[in-house]
Design a protein around this motif. Structure first.
Motif, short mmCIF file in Angstrom:
data_model
loop_
_atom_site.label_atom_id
_atom_site.label_comp_id
_atom_site.label_asym_id
_atom_site.label_seq_id
_atom_site.Cartn_x
_atom_site.Cartn_y
_atom_site.Cartn_z
N SER A 191 -9.19 -11.04 12.23
CA SER A 191 -10.47 -11.07 11.55
C SER A 191 -11.39 -12.08 12.20
O SER A 191 -10.94 -13.11 12.71
N SER A 234 -6.48 -8.41 4.76
CA SER A 234 -7.82 -9.01 4.86
C SER A 234 -7.89 -10.30 4.05
O SER A 234 -8.50 -11.28 4.49
N THR A 235 -7.24 -10.31 2.89
CA THR A 235 -7.21 -11.52 2.06
C THR A 235 -6.48 -12.65 2.76
O THR A 235 -6.94 -13.80 2.74
N GLY A 275 -6.16 -4.42 2.24
CA GLY A 275 -6.94 -5.42 1.50
C GLY A 275 -6.20 -6.73 1.39
O GLY A 275 -6.80 -7.81 1.41
N VAL A 276 -4.87 -6.67 1.29
CA VAL A 276 -4.05 -7.89 1.23
C VAL A 276 -4.07 -8.59 2.59
O VAL A 276 -4.20 -9.81 2.66
N THR A 295 -3.00 -8.05 12.88
CA THR A 295 -4.28 -8.02 12.19
C THR A 295 -5.11 -9.18 12.71
O THR A 295 -4.58 -10.28 12.93
N GLY A 328 0.86 -1.17 0.00
CA GLY A 328 0.00 0.00 0.00
C GLY A 328 0.90 1.22 0.00
O GLY A 328 1.83 1.32 -0.79
N THR A 364 -12.40 -7.15 9.80
CA THR A 364 -10.95 -7.14 10.04
C THR A 364 -10.55 -5.92 10.84
O THR A 364 -10.98 -4.80 10.55
N HIS A 376 -0.76 -3.51 2.00
CA HIS A 376 -2.11 -2.97 1.78
C HIS A 376 -3.10 -3.70 2.67
O HIS A 376 -3.04 -4.92 2.82
N ASP A 413 -8.85 -13.96 5.33
CA ASP A 413 -9.93 -14.70 4.69
C ASP A 413 -9.44 -16.08 4.25
O ASP A 413 -10.11 -17.09 4.45
#
Length: 164
Positions: A131, A61-62, A58-59, A129, A50, A87, A56, A65
């Motif tokens: 989630s 979060s991926t 989003g990464v 992080t 990012g 997240t 980033h 996930d």
């Protein structure tokens, strides 16, 4: 399974963004199981950064996930689809650092739904992080009815997560 050691879990979908070893733009995550946890050691490549040298969101979060999805499949022994994911970003994560992602079942609601947890730790062992996600769970026959994954791939995947 030896409960003292992490056991490697084979992958059968080589083009997945999260776990595909042949996806040159992806994360190439690999997975191991020990008792009721799934682990992946990940180094996020530079092209997924990012701002500056930060991974980033989003990464991240991926990654969560993906680790929760693998945990759902291999611990609940069901196919899954993510229904919701929430997240929290607790500490910045830098590109190129060695991360440890952990996934596990937080709550098994019923045969068709589970609350999963995913966590990412930095090289110092700090939680960076986390989630929580709700996952829909499917038997192989019910997953085939969705007609979103080829039946031969479903059979291969079921063979992997139903062993042991």
């Amino acid at each position: 399974m030896n409960t003292k050691e992490w056991e490697k879990i084979p992958n059968v979908d080589m083009n997945c963004f999260g776990c595909g070893s042949e996806n040159h733009h992806g994360l190439k995550m690999t997975f191991e199981r020990k008792q009721e946890k799934i682990r992946s050691i990940v180094i996020v490549p530079d092209h997924l950064r990012g701002w500056s040298n930060i991974v980033h969101g989003g990464v991240l979060s991926t990654i969560c996930d993906e680790i929760m999805g693998w945990a759902a499949m291999h611990l609940a022994k069901r196919f899954m689809l993510t229904k919701t994911i929430n997240t929290s970003f607790l500490k910045p994560v830098t590109i190129g650092s060695k991360l440890k992602a952990l996934g596990y079942i937080k709550e098994r609601i019923d045969e068709r739904n589970a609350i999963m947890a995913g966590e990412i730790y930095n090289e110092k062992g700090q939680l960076c992080t986390m989630s929580i996600g709700e996952f829909a769970l499917f038997t192989p026959d019910n997953f085939k009815k969705l007609n979103i994954v080829p039946n031969d791939l479903i059979s291969k995947m079921a063979g992997v997560f139903n062993r042991g």
